[in-house]
Write a protein that holds these residues in place. Structure first.
Motif, PDB file in Angstrom:
ATOM      1  N   PRO A  63       6.495   2.010   2.693  1.00 16.43           N
ATOM      2  CA  PRO A  63       5.938   0.783   3.285  1.00 16.43           C
ATOM      3  C   PRO A  63       5.691   0.913   4.780  1.00 16.43           C
ATOM      4  N   ARG A  64       4.574   0.328   5.230  1.00 10.96           N
ATOM      5  CA  ARG A  64       4.204   0.427   6.638  1.00 10.96           C
ATOM      6  C   ARG A  64       5.177  -0.323   7.542  1.00 10.96           C
ATOM      7  N   ASP A  65       5.796  -1.397   7.029  1.00 12.09           N
ATOM      8  CA  ASP A  65       6.717  -2.158   7.880  1.00 12.09           C
ATOM      9  C   ASP A  65       7.992  -1.378   8.187  1.00 12.09           C
ATOM     10  N   LYS A  66       8.213  -0.270   7.464  1.00  9.52           N
ATOM     11  CA  LYS A  66       9.368   0.576   7.736  1.00  9.52           C
ATOM     12  C   LYS A  66       8.966   1.899   8.395  1.00  9.52           C
ATOM     13  N   ASP A  67       7.684   2.020   8.747  1.00  9.11           N
ATOM     14  CA  ASP A  67       7.157   3.236   9.368  1.00  9.11           C
ATOM     15  C   ASP A  67       6.881   2.927  10.841  1.00  9.11           C
ATOM     16  N   LYS A  68       7.629   3.581  11.757  1.00  8.27           N
ATOM     17  CA  LYS A  68       7.523   3.283  13.189  1.00  8.27           C
ATOM     18  C   LYS A  68       6.117   3.532  13.748  1.00  8.27           C
ATOM     19  N   THR A  87       3.946  11.381   4.996  1.00  4.09           N
ATOM     20  CA  THR A  87       3.901   9.995   4.542  1.00  4.09           C
ATOM     21  C   THR A  87       2.729   9.827   3.588  1.00  4.09           C
ATOM     22  N   THR A  88       2.987   9.331   2.411  1.00  4.83           N
ATOM     23  CA  THR A  88       1.918   9.141   1.434  1.00  4.83           C
ATOM     24  C   THR A  88       1.510   7.679   1.423  1.00  4.83           C
ATOM     25  N   HIS A  89       1.040   7.190   0.318  1.00  6.05           N
ATOM     26  CA  HIS A  89       0.488   5.839   0.210  1.00  6.05           C
ATOM     27  C   HIS A  89       1.520   4.787   0.610  1.00  6.05           C
ATOM     28  N   TYR A  90       1.021   3.697   1.214  1.00  8.14           N
ATOM     29  CA  TYR A  90       1.934   2.680   1.737  1.00  8.14           C
ATOM     30  C   TYR A  90       2.739   1.965   0.653  1.00  8.14           C
ATOM     31  N   THR A  91       2.308   2.091  -0.612  1.00  4.77           N
ATOM     32  CA  THR A  91       3.116   1.493  -1.689  1.00  4.77           C
ATOM     33  C   THR A  91       4.381   2.309  -1.948  1.00  4.77           C
ATOM     34  N   GLN A 110      -4.999   8.695   9.106  1.00  3.58           N
ATOM     35  CA  GLN A 110      -4.878  10.143   9.077  1.00  3.58           C
ATOM     36  C   GLN A 110      -4.353  10.613   7.719  1.00  3.58           C
ATOM     37  N   LYS A 111      -4.464  11.915   7.497  1.00  2.00           N
ATOM     38  CA  LYS A 111      -4.020  12.474   6.219  1.00  2.00           C
ATOM     39  C   LYS A 111      -2.522  12.292   5.998  1.00  2.00           C
ATOM     40  N   ASP A 112      -1.740  12.241   7.088  1.00  2.00           N
ATOM     41  CA  ASP A 112      -0.292  12.075   6.939  1.00  2.00           C
ATOM     42  C   ASP A 112       0.106  10.611   6.854  1.00  2.00           C
ATOM     43  N   GLY A 113      -0.885   9.699   6.807  1.00  2.00           N
ATOM     44  CA  GLY A 113      -0.594   8.279   6.650  1.00  2.00           C
ATOM     45  C   GLY A 113      -0.479   7.499   7.934  1.00  2.00           C
ATOM     46  N   ALA A 114      -0.631   8.143   9.093  1.00  2.00           N
ATOM     47  CA  ALA A 114      -0.530   7.450  10.381  1.00  2.00           C
ATOM     48  C   ALA A 114      -1.874   6.811  10.737  1.00  2.00           C
TER      49      ALA A 114
END
Length: 316
Positions: A41-46, A34-38, A213-217
């Motif tokens: 999107p975080r709202d679609k990331d569980k 997972t890269t940048h939230y743009t 985290q590096k994976d976007g979590a």
């Protein structure tokens, strides 16, 4: 021989098939990063479900992004004008570096007129201008030699009255002066997002989130960035900064601009042989190693810092 050749073909076929299978297996086992939230999107990331995304907001009169010479000078002048008019103006300045001046490359030839307007008593205040220019040299380089070029009065290469400075030190000193005047400086906080009012005008900025985290979590230490709202927001983040690009897109600012041209500058600080050290000397060159179709050149600034230091730069 025919039997051997047939056997080799069968072995090669088996190897290619097993390689294909192993590649498919290895690809399937690699998780999606997972890269940048743009982009994701975080709202679609569980992984972000249930995470508090509320941001604390602060109100200021002026917010300045970037603690370089421009941002700090703007902050200082605003506080000076406020004092002259007996007004209370809250000026907040955010800077991505952990310390003021930490992201500023040392080495510069400074024309001090603006500094004198800002602080006429800069010498008494201890500004780190330790090396007045004593000599200018200019030359054209070839692969084997240097052709000296005379510097005539009026040319931009004349640096009489200027100072060779370590810009990081000067910026650090400007930061001290700004804080003494009451500017609120927040180092270590990168401005990540431009905020807008409903009518489309700039509302302020938001600083970067931390604890990712590096994976976007999100980590257990995740904290949302701070919102800084202001009557006026000054973007002093440098050429083509990431916030400036947001403004270009929002207001279509580059619609009628010419194509952008770019330069690459390399700068280092060298300790040299003391016999070759000439404090106050400024040297510029053009030519080799560039060809005649490529614009650029080099500079050498001999610093007077109690050791044989030279600020060396090359620009293309």
């Amino acid at each position: 021989a025919r039997q051997c050749f047939h056997a080799l073909k069968l072995i090669k076929k088996d190897c290619l098939l097993s390689l294909r299978v192993s590649r498919c297996a290895s690809t399937a086992s690699v998780p999606r990063i997972t890269t940048h939230y743009t982009i994701h999107p975080r709202d679609k990331d569980k992984r972000w479900e249930g995470v508090n995304m509320e941001r604390f907001a602060e109100e200021a009169d002026v917010v300045i992004v970037g603690a370089g010479p421009a941002g700090l000078s703007a902050a200082i002048r605003l506080k000076q004008l406020a004092a002259e008019h007996s007004k209370e103006v809250r000026v907040c300045l955010v800077e991505k570096a952990s310390q003021i001046g930490a992201h500023t490359l040392s080495g510069a030839c400074l024309e001090p007129r603006s500094l004198e307007e800002l602080f006429p008593d800069w010498k008494e205040r201890g500004a780190p201008l330790n090396t007045p220019v004593t000599e200018d040299k200019f030359g054209i380089l070839t692969e084997t030699s240097r052709i000296p070029v005379p510097i005539l009065p009026g040319l931009p290469m004349v640096n009489h009255g200027n100072y060779i400075v370590r810009l990081g030190h000067l910026v650090s000193w400007l930061g001290e002066q700004a804080e003494a005047l009451g500017v609120e400086i927040y180092p270590g906080y990168a401005a990540a997002e431009v905020l807008f009012h409903e009518d489309g005008s700039v509302k302020g900025i938001a600083t970067n989130d931390v604890g990712i985290q590096k994976d976007g979590a999100p980590k257990a230490t995740f904290e949302r960035g701070l919102e800084l709202h202001a009557k006026v927001t000054v973007f002093a983040e440098g050429c083509h900064g990431h916030l400036a690009k947001q403004l270009y897109k929002k207001y279509n600012l580059r619609e009628n601009c010419q194509p952008q041209s770019y330069g690459i500058g390399l700068k280092e600080l060298w300790t040299i042989d003391k016999t070759k050290w000439k404090p106050g000397r400024v040297e510029h060159t053009v030519g080799w190693p560039l060809d005649r179709h490529t614009y650029g050149g080099s500079f050498l600034y001999h610093l007077n810092e109690h050791e044989p230091l030279v600020a060396l730069g090359f620009v293309v």
